[in-house]
Design a protein around this motif. Structure first.
Motif: not given
Length: 424
Positions: A107-128, A291-297
């Motif tokens: 959960f986040t505070n807004s749609g903007t923050e949700a989309n930022e989170t999705a980008l962080m997950l996808a780029t980390q998962f795919r390393r791209s 995908l959700m669990d891909c963050l390593t920090a």
């Protein structure tokens, strides 16, 4: 204090780039049902609902009582460092409703923050850092979400933490493929997607992110099935698909609970916000567990998923489901679209009436068919003068956006149609 004095104070301390509606902006002082009353005592039928956010309307007892109950405990906030019962219960319900296998929710505070989170997950998962986005899209006002917004009017900076490639598809009315049949339109957009991947990326793209119906872009959408066809291409390259459901979620489109379901595809992740909180600040991501669990920090959210927001959101979601507001959106949305198309039949200034459920766009054009933003402003002002609040958007600022609360009644639809017919 009247509107004029408050406007002067607003302009003195708020940024110039923070948009206000109307030549004489108004302050909303109270509300009930689908009606709001401004500070000077004028009441309006609200057909924009705080940008689709007051999805159930105003002063709903079941939601207000749930919030008051949480307030009475004294625990307004704890952060995600502690267990939050309402957060877990809400996440369980959203995970089940998502249809995503082994889904987890953040959960986040807004749609903007949700989309930022999705980008962080996808780029980390795919390393791209490569992302595919649609032209005419809008995904928020933060650094990365501005970068993936395909609308110059809302893209404040060319700087970006991601490398974006743009594809056709979302805005059919002015697409170079406009004249094609649905099937041929999909084929042309799929061919464009494949060419974009092969010519503008290194192949290892992190994700595509897309709105099933483009919100700020003027409630425009492709034929059903386009994103299903896109997903077949994305799967060939291992590219993730993120559906931005910030405006299309919670049954608003009438046909389905999530907008992407019209395309026969289950995304890897969905982002959400707006209508879930019925006015409370809440957003989030629901995604495959791996995908959700891909963050390593380590990470957390100070305010995201707080007890007040998740208690109110859970009450809102239960109300939506218990009262089958999706069916109401389908029924009254059909009447609204049919009525608008009847009105548009002998009004050449209306170039297009489009949408699904209670998410409808009216595109205003000039005599030559070009976008006419001035006419959209005139409609915005004219409806307010007659007691109806609507929204405005589109790539060229020429689209009237209608998105009333999903508790809308038949009488209110007819009232709005009468005003719109008069103004148009």
């Amino acid at each position: 204090m009247g509107h004029e004095e408050l406007l002067a104070r607003h302009r003195a301390v708020m940024p110039d780039w923070m948009a206000l509606y109307y030549e004489q902006p108004i302050e909303l002082a109270s509300a009930s049902g689908r009606r709001v009353t401004d500070r000077e005592g004028r009441t309006y039928l609200d057909f924009f609902a705080g940008i689709l956010t007051n999805a159930v309307g105003y002063d709903v007892a079941e939601i207000s009582d749930a919030i008051r109950s949480q307030l009475s405990t004294g625990v307004l906030h704890s952060s995600t460092l502690y267990l939050i019962r309402s957060q877990v219960e809400l996440a369980e319900k959203i995970a089940e409703l998502s249809g995503i296998p082994d889904a987890k929710v953040f959960f986040t505070n807004s749609g903007t923050e949700a989309n930022e989170t999705a980008l962080m997950l996808a780029t980390q998962f795919r390393r791209s850092d490569q992302v595919l986005a649609l032209r005419n899209s809008y995904h928020g006002r933060a650094f990365a979400t501005v970068a993936i917004t395909g609308n110059r009017g809302w893209s404040a900076s060319s700087l970006s933490p991601v490398k974006v490639s743009w594809v056709h598809g979302g805005y059919r009315f002015r697409s170079p493929f406009k004249g094609l049949s649905d099937a041929d339109y999909v084929k042309a957009c799929v061919a464009d997607l494949r060419e974009v991947i092969e010519t503008t990326t290194a192949g290892d793209v992190a994700c595509m992110i897309a709105e099933p119906i483009q919100g700020v872009g003027g409630f425009s959408s492709p034929p059903d099935g386009l994103f299903g066809a896109f997903k077949e291409v994305l799967d060939e390259y291992g590219i993730l698909f993120v559906s931005d459901e910030v405006q299309t979620g919670w049954g608003r489109t009438g046909e389905h609970f999530w907008g992407i379901q019209s395309h026969g595809v289950t995304p890897d992740a969905m982002t959400f916000a707006k209508g879930l909180g019925n006015g409370l600040a809440i957003g989030g991501v629901v995604a495959r567990g791996d995908l959700m669990d891909c963050l390593t920090a380590n990470s957390l959210s100070t305010f995201g998923g707080n007890p007040i927001a998740t208690t109110g959101a859970l009450a809102t979601l239960n109300y939506l489901l218990d009262h089958d507001l999706q069916a109401n959106a389908a029924k009254l949305g059909e009447r609204l679209i049919d009525g608008l198309r009847d009105i548009a039949a002998d009004r050449p200034a209306v170039g297009d009436v489009r949408g699904k459920g209670l998410m409808i766009g009216i595109e205003l054009v000039g005599a030559d068919g070009a976008p006419d933003a001035a006419r959209a402003v005139a409609v915005l002002e004219g409806t307010r003068e007659r007691g109806l609040l609507v929204g405005k958007g589109g790539l060229y600022g020429n689209v009237i956006r209608l998105a009333p609360p999903m508790t809308l009644t038949e009488d209110e639809v007819e009232e709005a149609l009468g005003i719109l017919e008069d103004v148009l």
